[in-house]
Motif scaffolding. Structure first.
Motif, PDB file in Angstrom:
ATOM      1  N   ALA A  32      71.421  43.568   3.861  1.00 31.73           N
ATOM      2  CA  ALA A  32      72.701  44.162   3.465  1.00 31.73           C
ATOM      3  C   ALA A  32      73.813  43.743   4.425  1.00 31.73           C
ATOM      4  O   ALA A  32      74.936  43.449   4.014  1.00 31.73           O
ATOM      5  CB  ALA A  32      72.584  45.685   3.428  1.00 31.73           C
ATOM      6  N   ARG A  33      73.493  43.710   5.717  1.00 31.80           N
ATOM      7  CA  ARG A  33      74.498  43.312   6.711  1.00 31.80           C
ATOM      8  C   ARG A  33      74.863  41.843   6.546  1.00 31.80           C
ATOM      9  O   ARG A  33      76.034  41.470   6.613  1.00 31.80           O
ATOM     10  CB  ARG A  33      73.957  43.578   8.123  1.00 31.80           C
ATOM     11  N   TYR A  34      73.855  40.996   6.307  1.00 36.03           N
ATOM     12  CA  TYR A  34      74.114  39.561   6.178  1.00 36.03           C
ATOM     13  C   TYR A  34      74.831  39.233   4.868  1.00 36.03           C
ATOM     14  O   TYR A  34      75.810  38.485   4.851  1.00 36.03           O
ATOM     15  CB  TYR A  34      72.805  38.785   6.257  1.00 36.03           C
ATOM     16  N   ALA A 148      53.541  31.522  21.067  1.00 40.16           N
ATOM     17  CA  ALA A 148      52.107  31.354  20.804  1.00 40.16           C
ATOM     18  C   ALA A 148      51.839  31.010  19.343  1.00 40.16           C
ATOM     19  O   ALA A 148      50.892  30.265  19.031  1.00 40.16           O
ATOM     20  CB  ALA A 148      51.360  32.630  21.189  1.00 40.16           C
ATOM     21  N   GLN A 149      52.665  31.528  18.443  1.00 35.20           N
ATOM     22  CA  GLN A 149      52.462  31.321  17.004  1.00 35.20           C
ATOM     23  C   GLN A 149      53.327  30.197  16.446  1.00 35.20           C
ATOM     24  O   GLN A 149      53.259  29.907  15.248  1.00 35.20           O
ATOM     25  CB  GLN A 149      52.768  32.624  16.239  1.00 35.20           C
ATOM     26  N   GLY A 150      54.147  29.565  17.284  1.00 33.58           N
ATOM     27  CA  GLY A 150      55.009  28.474  16.822  1.00 33.58           C
ATOM     28  C   GLY A 150      56.149  28.945  15.943  1.00 33.58           C
ATOM     29  O   GLY A 150      56.533  28.257  14.984  1.00 33.58           O
ATOM     30  N   LEU A 151      56.727  30.107  16.267  1.00 36.36           N
ATOM     31  CA  LEU A 151      57.802  30.686  15.468  1.00 36.36           C
ATOM     32  C   LEU A 151      59.131  30.628  16.219  1.00 36.36           C
ATOM     33  O   LEU A 151      59.165  30.565  17.446  1.00 36.36           O
ATOM     34  CB  LEU A 151      57.503  32.166  15.154  1.00 36.36           C
ATOM     35  N   PHE A 152      60.227  30.669  15.476  1.00 38.58           N
ATOM     36  CA  PHE A 152      61.522  30.927  16.089  1.00 38.58           C
ATOM     37  C   PHE A 152      61.535  32.400  16.496  1.00 38.58           C
ATOM     38  O   PHE A 152      60.736  33.195  16.007  1.00 38.58           O
ATOM     39  CB  PHE A 152      62.664  30.644  15.106  1.00 38.58           C
ATOM     40  N   PHE A 153      62.451  32.775  17.382  1.00 43.27           N
ATOM     41  CA  PHE A 153      62.520  34.176  17.814  1.00 43.27           C
ATOM     42  C   PHE A 153      63.962  34.594  18.034  1.00 43.27           C
ATOM     43  O   PHE A 153      64.769  33.827  18.551  1.00 43.27           O
ATOM     44  CB  PHE A 153      61.730  34.384  19.109  1.00 43.27           C
ATOM     45  N   MET A 154      64.269  35.829  17.636  1.00 40.71           N
ATOM     46  CA  MET A 154      65.604  36.375  17.867  1.00 40.71           C
ATOM     47  C   MET A 154      65.521  37.896  17.795  1.00 40.71           C
ATOM     48  O   MET A 154      64.727  38.451  17.041  1.00 40.71           O
ATOM     49  CB  MET A 154      66.582  35.855  16.807  1.00 40.71           C
ATOM     50  N   GLU A 155      66.322  38.560  18.625  1.00 46.53           N
ATOM     51  CA  GLU A 155      66.456  40.010  18.524  1.00 46.53           C
ATOM     52  C   GLU A 155      67.780  40.323  17.843  1.00 46.53           C
ATOM     53  O   GLU A 155      68.792  39.657  18.110  1.00 46.53           O
ATOM     54  CB  GLU A 155      66.388  40.666  19.910  1.00 46.53           C
ATOM     55  N   THR A 156      67.771  41.333  16.987  1.00 45.40           N
ATOM     56  CA  THR A 156      68.942  41.640  16.160  1.00 45.40           C
ATOM     57  C   THR A 156      69.225  43.136  16.133  1.00 45.40           C
ATOM     58  O   THR A 156      68.371  43.955  16.517  1.00 45.40           O
ATOM     59  CB  THR A 156      68.727  41.188  14.705  1.00 45.40           C
ATOM     60  N   SER A 157      70.400  43.453  15.628  1.00 44.69           N
ATOM     61  CA  SER A 157      70.729  44.835  15.291  1.00 44.69           C
ATOM     62  C   SER A 157      71.514  44.820  13.994  1.00 44.69           C
ATOM     63  O   SER A 157      72.638  44.315  13.944  1.00 44.69           O
ATOM     64  CB  SER A 157      71.563  45.500  16.390  1.00 44.69           C
ATOM     65  N   ALA A 158      70.917  45.362  12.943  1.00 45.16           N
ATOM     66  CA  ALA A 158      71.643  45.467  11.676  1.00 45.16           C
ATOM     67  C   ALA A 158      72.786  46.466  11.805  1.00 45.16           C
ATOM     68  O   ALA A 158      73.802  46.357  11.125  1.00 45.16           O
ATOM     69  CB  ALA A 158      70.697  45.892  10.556  1.00 45.16           C
ATOM     70  N   LEU A 159      72.639  47.435  12.720  1.00 41.59           N
ATOM     71  CA  LEU A 159      73.672  48.447  12.909  1.00 41.59           C
ATOM     72  C   LEU A 159      74.967  47.842  13.448  1.00 41.59           C
ATOM     73  O   LEU A 159      76.049  48.070  12.901  1.00 41.59           O
ATOM     74  CB  LEU A 159      73.168  49.545  13.852  1.00 41.59           C
ATOM     75  N   ASP A 160      74.852  47.049  14.527  1.00 36.59           N
ATOM     76  CA  ASP A 160      76.076  46.485  15.129  1.00 36.59           C
ATOM     77  C   ASP A 160      76.262  44.993  14.834  1.00 36.59           C
ATOM     78  O   ASP A 160      77.126  44.356  15.420  1.00 36.59           O
ATOM     79  CB  ASP A 160      76.111  46.747  16.633  1.00 36.59           C
ATOM     80  N   SER A 161      75.442  44.455  13.947  1.00 37.44           N
ATOM     81  CA  SER A 161      75.563  43.068  13.458  1.00 37.44           C
ATOM     82  C   SER A 161      75.062  41.994  14.428  1.00 37.44           C
ATOM     83  O   SER A 161      75.117  40.804  14.107  1.00 37.44           O
ATOM     84  CB  SER A 161      77.017  42.717  13.082  1.00 37.44           C
ATOM     85  N   SER A 162      74.550  42.368  15.584  1.00 36.19           N
ATOM     86  CA  SER A 162      74.137  41.386  16.582  1.00 36.19           C
ATOM     87  C   SER A 162      73.076  40.420  16.047  1.00 36.19           C
ATOM     88  O   SER A 162      71.994  40.844  15.622  1.00 36.19           O
ATOM     89  CB  SER A 162      73.563  42.092  17.821  1.00 36.19           C
TER      90      SER A 162
END
Length: 223
Positions: A32-34, A148-162
């Motif tokens: 919803a945020r995106y 370890a799993q060969g994934l991209f990584f990111m931390e987010t917040s749908a509340l503040d859009s980070s």
């Protein structure tokens, strides 16, 4: 000036991307945020599947991401498993304030691999970074699991859009990069095949030059 090949490649690309992870990790609010820049603090759990289509411009090409929001509850998993098919990207979401959702990542990866038709570009997303005081999963733990799993990584917040847009865009751009690489390899192979026609090897079908050239321009496409 753009060549004929560039014009042919300027058509839209459609990539199916799935949101997966346990219930209440914020998958629907990330979408919803995106998609609409909205956030629903009292949103109900998704039942079944919903999706949104977002357009992006990458290297002058129009790219559409069809993002599917799959229900996280156990009782809906058998229903939603069919929606993995055809997916080329995935956001695997956990809640940084609930360790059990992080512990479920391995199971979700297994399910994704079991139901997908191909290798899926996947980003591990630690959502709800706004809940700093309630954090149970460190950033370092998320990064380590992703590596370890060969994934991209990111931390987010749908509340503040980070990092919300960045997470989706990372997946879409990587899919496009892989597709472009395959297209170039396919075109190089066609050129090689064309150049080898006159080197003394047997050619089963005799075609005139116009037929051969028109065949060489055929677009490479993925489903």
């Amino acid at each position: 000036m753009a060549s004929d090949g560039d014009e042919e490649q300027s058509q839209d690309y459609l990539f199916k991307i799935v949101l997966i992870g346990d219930a209440a990790v914020g998958k629907s609010n990330l979408l919803a945020r995106y998609a609409r820049n909205e956030f629903y603090p009292n949103s109900k759990s998704t039942i079944g599947v919903e999706f949104q289509t977002q357009k992006m411009d990458i290297d002058g090409k129009a790219v559409k991401a069809q993002i599917w929001d799959t229900a996280g509850q156990e009782r809906f998993r058998a229903v939603t498993s069919a929606y993995y098919r055809g997916a080329v990207g995935a956001l695997l979401v956990y809640d940084i304030s609930r360790r059990q959702t992080f512990d479920s990542v391995g199971r979700w990866l297994n399910e994704l691999q079991a139901h997908s038709d191909m290798n899926v570009v996947t980003i591990l997303v630690g959502n709800k970074t706004d809940l700093k005081d309630a954090r149970e999963v460190t950033t370092a733990e998320g990064k380590a699991l992703a590596e370890a799993q060969g994934l991209f990584f990111m931390e987010t917040s749908a509340l503040d859009s980070s990092n919300v847009a960045a997470a989706f865009q990372t997946v879409v751009k990587e899919i496009y990069t892989i597709l472009s690489r395959k297209m170039h390899l396919s075109q190089d192979q066609k050129k090689h095949d064309m150049s080898s026609l006159g080197n003394g090897k047997t050619v089963i079908l005799q075609e005139d030059a116009s037929d051969t050239n028109s065949g060489a321009k055929r677009n490479w496409c993925c489903s």
